[in-house]
Design a protein around this motif. Structure first.
Motif, PDB file in Angstrom:
ATOM      1  N   THR A 217       0.872  -1.164   0.000  1.00 23.01           N
ATOM      2  CA  THR A 217       0.000   0.000   0.000  1.00 23.01           C
ATOM      3  C   THR A 217       0.909   1.214   0.000  1.00 23.01           C
ATOM      4  O   THR A 217       1.723   1.388   0.908  1.00 23.01           O
ATOM      5  CB  THR A 217      -0.919   0.036   1.222  1.00 23.01           C
ATOM      6  N   ALA A 218       0.797   2.034  -1.032  1.00 29.00           N
ATOM      7  CA  ALA A 218       1.694   3.178  -1.162  1.00 29.00           C
ATOM      8  C   ALA A 218       0.946   4.375  -1.690  1.00 29.00           C
ATOM      9  O   ALA A 218       0.023   4.249  -2.503  1.00 29.00           O
ATOM     10  CB  ALA A 218       2.857   2.832  -2.091  1.00 29.00           C
ATOM     11  N   SER A 219       1.373   5.558  -1.235  1.00 27.32           N
ATOM     12  CA  SER A 219       0.792   6.821  -1.707  1.00 27.32           C
ATOM     13  C   SER A 219       1.919   7.742  -2.148  1.00 27.32           C
ATOM     14  O   SER A 219       2.911   7.918  -1.434  1.00 27.32           O
ATOM     15  CB  SER A 219      -0.016   7.502  -0.599  1.00 27.32           C
ATOM     16  N   PHE A 220       1.745   8.323  -3.323  1.00 26.32           N
ATOM     17  CA  PHE A 220       2.738   9.239  -3.869  1.00 26.32           C
ATOM     18  C   PHE A 220       2.111  10.610  -4.058  1.00 26.32           C
ATOM     19  O   PHE A 220       0.952  10.735  -4.440  1.00 26.32           O
ATOM     20  CB  PHE A 220       3.263   8.730  -5.211  1.00 26.32           C
ATOM     21  N   VAL A 221       2.899  11.634  -3.792  1.00 22.43           N
ATOM     22  CA  VAL A 221       2.505  13.011  -4.055  1.00 22.43           C
ATOM     23  C   VAL A 221       3.361  13.515  -5.209  1.00 22.43           C
ATOM     24  O   VAL A 221       4.586  13.332  -5.209  1.00 22.43           O
ATOM     25  CB  VAL A 221       2.704  13.908  -2.815  1.00 22.43           C
ATOM     26  N   VAL A 222       2.718  14.133  -6.193  1.00 22.67           N
ATOM     27  CA  VAL A 222       3.422  14.649  -7.362  1.00 22.67           C
ATOM     28  C   VAL A 222       3.296  16.166  -7.371  1.00 22.67           C
ATOM     29  O   VAL A 222       2.192  16.704  -7.414  1.00 22.67           O
ATOM     30  CB  VAL A 222       2.834  14.067  -8.668  1.00 22.67           C
ATOM     31  N   GLU A 223       4.430  16.836  -7.332  1.00 19.30           N
ATOM     32  CA  GLU A 223       4.452  18.296  -7.365  1.00 19.30           C
ATOM     33  C   GLU A 223       4.884  18.739  -8.756  1.00 19.30           C
ATOM     34  O   GLU A 223       5.936  18.320  -9.247  1.00 19.30           O
ATOM     35  CB  GLU A 223       5.405  18.840  -6.300  1.00 19.30           C
ATOM     36  N   THR A 224       4.068  19.596  -9.393  1.00 19.64           N
ATOM     37  CA  THR A 224       4.321  20.031 -10.763  1.00 19.64           C
ATOM     38  C   THR A 224       4.398  21.550 -10.820  1.00 19.64           C
ATOM     39  O   THR A 224       3.490  22.231 -10.334  1.00 19.64           O
ATOM     40  CB  THR A 224       3.191  19.540 -11.700  1.00 19.64           C
ATOM     41  N   ASP A 225       5.472  22.092 -11.421  1.00 18.80           N
ATOM     42  CA  ASP A 225       5.575  23.544 -11.542  1.00 18.80           C
ATOM     43  C   ASP A 225       4.976  24.014 -12.868  1.00 18.80           C
ATOM     44  O   ASP A 225       4.440  23.213 -13.647  1.00 18.80           O
ATOM     45  CB  ASP A 225       7.030  24.002 -11.382  1.00 18.80           C
ATOM     46  N   SER A 226       5.064  25.303 -13.143  1.00 15.59           N
ATOM     47  CA  SER A 226       4.448  25.887 -14.330  1.00 15.59           C
ATOM     48  C   SER A 226       5.074  25.408 -15.626  1.00 15.59           C
ATOM     49  O   SER A 226       4.484  25.549 -16.705  1.00 15.59           O
ATOM     50  CB  SER A 226       4.520  27.423 -14.271  1.00 15.59           C
ATOM     51  N   GLU A 227       6.276  24.844 -15.546  1.00 13.21           N
ATOM     52  CA  GLU A 227       6.961  24.322 -16.731  1.00 13.21           C
ATOM     53  C   GLU A 227       6.760  22.816 -16.877  1.00 13.21           C
ATOM     54  O   GLU A 227       7.404  22.180 -17.700  1.00 13.21           O
ATOM     55  CB  GLU A 227       8.458  24.635 -16.642  1.00 13.21           C
ATOM     56  N   ASN A 228       5.884  22.246 -16.060  1.00 12.13           N
ATOM     57  CA  ASN A 228       5.614  20.800 -16.034  1.00 12.13           C
ATOM     58  C   ASN A 228       6.806  19.986 -15.534  1.00 12.13           C
ATOM     59  O   ASN A 228       6.891  18.777 -15.789  1.00 12.13           O
ATOM     60  CB  ASN A 228       5.163  20.273 -17.399  1.00 12.13           C
ATOM     61  N   ASN A 229       7.735  20.629 -14.831  1.00 10.88           N
ATOM     62  CA  ASN A 229       8.773  19.874 -14.129  1.00 10.88           C
ATOM     63  C   ASN A 229       8.139  19.271 -12.881  1.00 10.88           C
ATOM     64  O   ASN A 229       7.337  19.928 -12.206  1.00 10.88           O
ATOM     65  CB  ASN A 229       9.934  20.791 -13.743  1.00 10.88           C
TER      66      ASN A 229
END
Length: 326
Positions: A217-229
């Motif tokens: 069981t795993a949870s990931f957080v994805v952080e995306t900036d304005s350049e899609n990095n």
């Protein structure tokens, strides 16, 4: 700042190429062609593309690039329908989807789609039959264009030449059309048009991913900036970028391998995926895989179970997920 459409297009290319790199998008059994006597039968889409025009006249329906919908009806029931509508993976963008006979929209493989539409934008006919008796068969084709609206072709009986009478509904004009052409254009198989990637959710559109298997069981957080990095986090720890992308790409290697006969879920899911979107303009997606038989799992997307995935392929992905998330 990069052009937004360029960034999106690049992310799509990455996802599809990454899926191949991670193990390859398996050859879709729905679209597989059985080789017999050194000849490979074409799909229904390819058959339309390769179809030669019979007759000198054309019933012009609209500009192929402005086509919005194509549907085939039998006795009033849609047995095939594709139409252009809001994308489930890109904001303010439209894509082609299969909308019948399936309960859920399925993304269309748009390879050669406008070459395919060329045939429908101009039906060819052998003769105009002004005083011919027309008997409806219950089969009809509807086409919609943004420039010329909707056109409906009613398929009638065969004549003494073995060709069909076809009536254009609005004008009432009746035409004699080649039987092979009519049958090719009205016997489209929905499965031949499927994109077929079971977990097609663009990485650039999520800010969270939850994974559940029997071991993990795993949870990931994805952080995306304005350049899609993007930065990928699990329990406050940053994941190595290439490793996470490889893991995500492995999800794309699972493809639809057939239509489910029995659609009810049984047992517990062997894999559950929950994609949390980073914009309220796109809906969250939940996909689960349930035991079906010795060869396949039932794919249940947002509560709808219509398609099958190869058990071996899903088990391989589960193993990769367990190893990555441990």
């Amino acid at each position: 700042m990069k052009n937004r459409k360029t960034v999106i297009a690049g992310s799509i290319i990455f996802l599809l190429l990454a899926a191949v790199t991670a193990g390859g998008i398996r050859y879709n059994k729905i679209q597989a062609r059985e080789t017999e006597r050194n000849q490979i039968p074409v799909s229904t889409k390819e058959a339309v593309i390769l179809m030669e025009a019979v007759g000198t006249g054309k019933v012009q329906a609209g500009n192929r690039e402005n086509m919005r919908r194509l549907a085939i009806y039998k006795n009033g029931k849609p047995v095939f329908e594709i139409q252009k509508g809001p994308s489930e993976n890109q904001v303010d963008f439209e894509e082609w989807y299969l909308t019948a006979p399936y309960l859920s929209r399925q993304l269309v493989n748009v390879s050669d789609i406008y070459t395919f539409f060329e045939k429908y934008a101009a039906w060819t006919y052998i003769d105009y039959c002004e005083n011919s008796l027309f008997i409806e068969s219950g089969l009809s084709v509807e086409e919609e264009f943004s420039d010329t609206g909707k056109m409906t072709f009613l398929i009638g009986q065969k004549n003494e030449n073995g060709n069909y009478y076809v009536k254009e509904k609005i004008t009432g004009k009746v035409y004699e059309m080649d039987s092979a052409m009519v049958e090719t254009m009205t016997e489209l198989k929905p499965a031949d048009f499927l994109m077929g990637i079971a977990n097609l959710v663009y990485l650039t559109t999520i800010d969270g991913l939850k994974i559940h298997t029997k071991k993990t069981t795993a949870s990931f957080v994805v952080e995306t900036d304005s350049e899609n990095n993007q930065v990928y986090m699990q329990e406050g720890k940053q994941e190595e970028k290439d490793g996470f992308k490889d893991m995500y790409a492995s999800l794309l290697s699972i493809t639809i391998q057939g239509e489910a006969g029995k659609k009810e879920k049984k047992g517990e899911p062997v894999l559950q995926l929950f994609f949390i979107r980073n914009t309220d303009k796109l809906k969250n997606v939940e996909i689960s895989y349930y035991p079906y038989n010795q060869d396949f799992y039932l794919i249940v997307k947002d509560g709808q179970g219509e398609f099958l995935a190869e058990k071996e392929a899903v088990d391989k992905v589960i193993k990769e997920l367990d190893e990555f998330c441990r």
